[in-house]
Design a protein around this motif. Structure first.
Motif, PDB file in Angstrom:
ATOM      1  N   SER A  46       5.295   2.193  -2.984  1.00 51.67           N
ATOM      2  CA  SER A  46       6.169   1.221  -2.327  1.00 51.67           C
ATOM      3  C   SER A  46       5.377   0.162  -1.556  1.00 51.67           C
ATOM      4  O   SER A  46       5.924  -0.863  -1.149  1.00 51.67           O
ATOM      5  N   ARG A  71      11.233  -0.625  -4.368  1.00 45.93           N
ATOM      6  CA  ARG A  71      10.366  -0.224  -3.254  1.00 45.93           C
ATOM      7  C   ARG A  71      11.148   0.598  -2.227  1.00 45.93           C
ATOM      8  O   ARG A  71      10.648   1.583  -1.689  1.00 45.93           O
ATOM      9  N   THR A  73       2.793  -5.687  -1.356  1.00 46.85           N
ATOM     10  CA  THR A  73       3.870  -6.037  -0.440  1.00 46.85           C
ATOM     11  C   THR A  73       3.283  -6.569   0.855  1.00 46.85           C
ATOM     12  O   THR A  73       2.142  -6.258   1.208  1.00 46.85           O
ATOM     13  N   PRO A  92      11.671  -2.198   2.916  1.00 43.65           N
ATOM     14  CA  PRO A  92      11.485  -3.145   1.810  1.00 43.65           C
ATOM     15  C   PRO A  92      12.812  -3.712   1.303  1.00 43.65           C
ATOM     16  O   PRO A  92      13.817  -3.001   1.228  1.00 43.65           O
TER      17      PRO A  92
END
Length: 301
Positions: free
Chosen positions: A120, A268, A124, A263
């Motif tokens: 995840s 995610r 990001t 997220p």
């Protein structure tokens, strides 16, 4: 973010090593009692091997400061769970503990939860909060500390009963996990107030916040309670359950208190929350009592 992941893995090694060294030192000590914290601390201070373990844990806490400055609290806690695999190996090799097949499968599920959380984080850029409103923080932490102490006291009362089943220590571990969950929030708060370019100049801001006082309270109480639990029960059971409880509490309460958004991407989000649910499921399915040992012929249990 890469440095945050590296720091989390270093913290895991330090934590696992520290707990195993402490458990090894506790084996030859007189019985500890949480009702006599002063005596317990004096006994512990006289054991060089235990001190080495405590130093390793302290360095692990220091590594956590770096983790919380670079990773969201939900992701950081997911990474900390990876240390459970190393703990299982060390407790088997160094302590001679033999986890049951059910417990080994539980650790495998925790490993899967770790993979989900790490996935995840891939490519990001989530916002990392530095502080939390004092009112919200205390509203989450103080009842949790009280619940941990009450649960530990209840476990002590059950353990003192005659003709009881041998306990695995799950109740002890849950209680300590709640206390260390509050400690994790305090560490994150301290890390947010520290200025890496002017550490001394940031001390007044740290002392003006509730974080160092929460850290002191949870550090002392968690130390005494965790050592009495480790002395009585297997490290390969106490530490995974404690870590899981601490992780789940930190993710839920930390996300609320520090207002770190989860997220936005559905995949995610599924990986992050799914990993947490898997870890919690492991906790709920672990046995509460040790398997009964065979009773010698001609005796009654």
């Amino acid at each position: 973010m890469v440095w945050g992941v590296v720091a989390a893995l270093v913290a895991n090694v330090l934590y696992s090593t520290g707990f195993v060294l402490e458990k090894r030192a506790l084996a030859g000590m007189p019985p500890l009692s949480a009702a006599q914290p002063g005596r317990a601390l004096l006994l512990l201070a006289g054991r060089p091997l235990w001190i080495c373990g405590a130093v390793a844990l302290a360095l692990g806490f220091a590594a956590q400061l770096a983790v919380y400055r670079t990773l969201p609290i939900a992701a950081a806690q997911g990474l900390f769970l990876s240390g459970l695999v190393l703990l299982l190996v060390l407790s088997s090799v160094v302590l001679g503990e033999r986890p049951s097949g059910r417990e080994r499968r539980a650790v495998a599920v925790i490993g899967l939860a770790l993979v989900m959380v790490v996935a995840s984080l891939y490519e990001t850029s989530e916002e990392i909060s530095r502080t939390a409103p004092t009112g919200i923080l205390l509203a989450l932490c103080l009842p949790t500390l009280a619940a941990g102490l009450v649960l530990y006291a209840a476990a002590e009362r059950r353990a003192s009963r005659r003709h009881r089943q041998p306990t695995t220590g799950v109740a002890y571990a849950v209680a300590v996990g709640l206390i260390y969950g509050v400690s994790s929030l305090a560490i994150k708060g301290v890390s947010g107030h520290l200025d890496t370019e002017d550490l001394l100049g940031s001390v007044p801001a740290v002392l003006a916040s509730p974080y160092p006082y929460l850290l002191l309270l949870t550090g002392v109480s968690g130390l005494v309670l965790s050592q009495t639990a480790l002395q009585r029960c297997r490290a390969s059971l106490i530490v995974p359950v404690c870590s899981t409880v601490s992780c789940v509490f930190s993710i839920v309460s930390g996300t609320i208190a520090f207002d770190e958004p989860l997220p936005d991407d559905p995949l995610r989000l599924l990986l992050r929350l799914g990993g947490t649910v898997l870890a919690l499921t492991v906790l709920l399915t672990l046995p509460r009592h040790e398997a009964n040992t065979p009773t010698p012929e001609g005796t009654r249990s």
